[in-house]
Design a protein around this motif. Sequence first.
Motif, PDB file in Angstrom:
ATOM      1  N   UNK A  37       0.846  -1.193   0.000  1.00  0.00           N
ATOM      2  CA  UNK A  37       0.000   0.000   0.000  1.00  0.00           C
ATOM      3  C   UNK A  37       0.885   1.247   0.000  1.00  0.00           C
ATOM      4  N   UNK A  38       0.342   2.283  -0.630  1.00  0.00           N
ATOM      5  CA  UNK A  38       1.025   3.569  -0.617  1.00  0.00           C
ATOM      6  C   UNK A  38       0.036   4.602  -0.057  1.00  0.00           C
ATOM      7  N   UNK A  39       0.449   5.325   0.911  1.00  0.00           N
ATOM      8  CA  UNK A  39      -0.452   6.307   1.544  1.00  0.00           C
ATOM      9  C   UNK A  39       0.155   7.697   1.406  1.00  0.00           C
ATOM     10  N   UNK A  40      -0.572   8.584   0.729  1.00  0.00           N
ATOM     11  CA  UNK A  40      -0.123   9.982   0.568  1.00  0.00           C
ATOM     12  C   UNK A  40      -0.624  10.807   1.739  1.00  0.00           C
ATOM     13  N   UNK A  41       0.285  11.254   2.581  1.00  0.00           N
ATOM     14  CA  UNK A  41      -0.154  12.035   3.752  1.00  0.00           C
ATOM     15  C   UNK A  41      -0.072  13.540   3.504  1.00  0.00           C
TER      16      UNK A  41
ATOM     17  N   UNK B 132       3.743  14.082  -4.077  1.00  0.00           N
ATOM     18  CA  UNK B 132       3.002  13.516  -2.947  1.00  0.00           C
ATOM     19  C   UNK B 132       4.005  12.874  -2.008  1.00  0.00           C
ATOM     20  N   UNK B 133       4.159  13.329  -0.808  1.00  0.00           N
ATOM     21  CA  UNK B 133       4.934  12.561   0.175  1.00  0.00           C
ATOM     22  C   UNK B 133       4.119  11.352   0.621  1.00  0.00           C
TER      23      UNK B 133
ATOM     24  N   UNK C 119       6.595  10.961  -4.488  1.00  0.00           N
ATOM     25  CA  UNK C 119       6.017  10.683  -5.808  1.00  0.00           C
ATOM     26  C   UNK C 119       5.864  12.033  -6.531  1.00  0.00           C
ATOM     27  N   UNK C 120       6.638  12.240  -7.562  1.00  0.00           N
ATOM     28  CA  UNK C 120       6.630  13.514  -8.294  1.00  0.00           C
ATOM     29  C   UNK C 120       5.833  13.379  -9.568  1.00  0.00           C
ATOM     30  N   UNK C 121       5.089  14.432  -9.870  1.00  0.00           N
ATOM     31  CA  UNK C 121       4.199  14.415 -11.018  1.00  0.00           C
ATOM     32  C   UNK C 121       4.720  15.353 -12.104  1.00  0.00           C
ATOM     33  N   UNK C 122       4.672  14.855 -13.317  1.00  0.00           N
ATOM     34  CA  UNK C 122       5.038  15.692 -14.460  1.00  0.00           C
ATOM     35  C   UNK C 122       3.905  15.663 -15.459  1.00  0.00           C
ATOM     36  N   UNK C 123       4.149  16.342 -16.531  1.00  0.00           N
ATOM     37  CA  UNK C 123       3.104  16.399 -17.557  1.00  0.00           C
ATOM     38  C   UNK C 123       2.850  15.044 -18.169  1.00  0.00           C
TER      39      UNK C 123
END
Lengths: 653, 219
Positions: free
Chosen positions: B119-123, B139-140, B166-170
């Motif tokens: 599981x991955x939980x974004x806090x 998202x940390x 978790x880094x978001x790009x285009x």
Amino acid sequence: MTNHWSVRLLVAAAALSTGCVTYSHASLPQDARFELLYERKLAAFEQRVAMERHTASGDDWTSVAEGWVALINCRKVANPEDLGLQDPLARVVYAGLVLEDARRERMLGQALTARTGTWGRDTIFARLHHPDFFDRVADHLPPGYIYWLPEDESWVDELPAPLAADSGCDELRKSLAESVTAAPSDGVVAQDWVALEISAVEAVLAAGRALSDDQGGESLTRLLWHTRVHGAQLLWSEARKLERDDGADPEKIAALHREALAHLEAASRYEVVELVDSGERSRMELLHGVLLAKLERPSDALGHLARAEALGLSDDNHWGSRYLRLRLLMNAALWEDAAALTEKVPPQTSRFFSPYAYYGALSLRRVGLEDRFLALAMAAFRDRPYEADPFMRGLYAEVLQTIADYPFEARTIELLEEMGPRNKTFGRVEEFAAVSLDRGRPENAAAAARWLLARQTDAREHPRFYALLALSAFLDDNERVFVENVAKITARPDKLLDVVPQHRRSSFFAHADAELARALRLMLPVMAEWGETPRARVRRQKWLRIIVAQTQGFLRETNESLARPALVELYRLASAMLDDHPRGYAERVGATDAAPLVLGTVQLNARQLAQFEPPIEPTLSPVFSLALVPRDEVQPANWPSFFTEPESAGARP
Amino acid sequence: MKSFAPLLTLCLGLLAAPLGLAAEREDTPPNRPTVQKRFGTKEGHVTMHLVGVTHVRNDLYNTLGAGLDLGYYFNEQLGAELRLVWLYTRLSGAGDSIRERAGLTPDARAQNYLTTAGLRYSFGYGKILAFDTFVVHFDPQITLHAGTAFAGQRVLPTVLTGLSLLNHFKWGIQVKLDLNLTAQMERRDRGWVPSFGFAPFLGLGWSYGGLAAVPEAGP
């Protein structure tokens, strides 16, 4: 190999960098902004306005939106001169908001000063201030959105969050209450409110003049019409306040009337038949007519009043208008037109009932419709006693004067009986007799007096009736009957003298003796009116001798009379007027004071009733809205003046 | 830098990009909060990452690996993930030296594969302004995986847990850095032996769930 991996990493980094998100301004949502306002979503609307400011994408309409938010939340609408609005339509709409702000302050301030329970009834404020009217709760964020807490720095890729739209109406009320408490009596604060509002009215009109014909359309026409009418009502109200102040300058009042009239004359040039309901138009016409009447333009006033009645008015306004028309027609001597207005009279409960009946009856008499005159009067007496007020007394006097011209017979008695309570019929017959004497109908007075003598069993009233007979005989130039009846006035029957002690006789016969003095005194002004023809002089001298003889005889026989001083004075007066009486000569030679001047009978005429006339104060409903609600998906010509149908509940101050 | 959670400070230290803050100040009062549409939303999205890993256990082995993560997010906070990693494990220099001199090899065996589910939980949610030009949204997360590592014929129950960025790009592109602590049990000659390690994962992947080209920054 290392070189290959380096190249691959560089390519990957370059590729990845193209996927980087550039830091750019947030863009506005595409949904319409003013629709949020129209749908009363205040928190969302306020957020949208804040977004426009944040992204520097605002225009003149952003200022209008901010003005609406300020108005709804009871905060001061910013001065339009500080905003530099360029769009003429936006300037007009914004000016309307400034006007509503000023109107609210005045209405609330006046309510606080007068300590009235509610204010703003029938205006937009009754709804705006209702806590549930607008959706003031900030929406929950939809999924996929992040909410950033307040920070000192501002990021351009973010937009202002929705905030709960808190009302500042409580603070406004408190601050106004404080200003009222600080200056409750000098009226300066109240004058400031009115002055600001009048200035705001002028600003709306000035902004409206800058519009071209194709801008705005019907909604602007309606707004400008309402602004004109509101300005007129405000000025009228101020003039009424001054009229109630005895020390007010009449020229100032007239100036207010002229200014109000100018507004209404301008308003009448707008085509609003399809835009404004007939009730508002009728009240405007009524005020227009009243102002014209005040400014002495009766023929113009009549037209407006008739139009107002045709459009439909409330009961009080309707009868006020009709009464004013009646008075204007009478003042212009248009008796037939005035008489036509008597086909309907106000209900008995109306404050116009008595004066309307009086003047209406007068107009009927003027055109010779005596049957209708009597019918109207008798109907009025059934609804309201003739002693009730000066107009009913006046009408009563007019009826007596009319029927006094006809012989005293059964019909006359019937009318006199129907004019009031049965137990006061004798009084009315007596008054009829007095009026008959006054109108030179002594035979009617004599007949009435004889009727009274035959029916009034209370002998204490008889001296008055004998006095009437004596005066009738005097007017008929019948000395014998005069003397007979004078003797009956002051008769001292032996039977009475036997039972009334000496010391009680003066008070016992006081009423009768006073009646003698009154009757003789009444003869003098009548004699003065005969003129100075030789025949009149002879007649006057004859009757003066009779008066002298009668008073002299009475004075010699009744030392104890309480009317003695009055009769002595009468005796001297009559003596002095005799041409050949020694006393009269001596009185004239030795007199240091001028002989008394006997004037004609003083009569109460219609002009003196003017002070009792009810004021024509039209009941004017306030203009509901002086603002426009812009809409994004609707042409300006169809912009509404409010959000939903108004309700009548007033907002509590 | 802008973050929704204070713990993010630790993770942000790993990113060396200079921080820039918006110099422009618009007409938003300083006490007014702001809103922004999340960049790279996750709810209902399927993700796929190619990952590279090294596993440090102080066991005289050097381990490098590559693999594939497949994930699905139930909402913006919580997602599930399957991981399959191929591991290339060789004796370290010290291990080689012992084998040459003493003919001895470590009791632990070299691991070949690792499969886990977790599981991955974004806090939180954060963003960094880099060079006053680019904004990196991230998202940390806290991650927890459980599964099995294979070392020859030995099967090692494995648990991984740690922090992630978790880094978001285009275009849905994502780059993630998982800093995991590992715990494993291995049945060696002397019996079951626990071992602990550190396994950083670097992943490059793609999130699919109705791509938004360049999402709007505002509501």
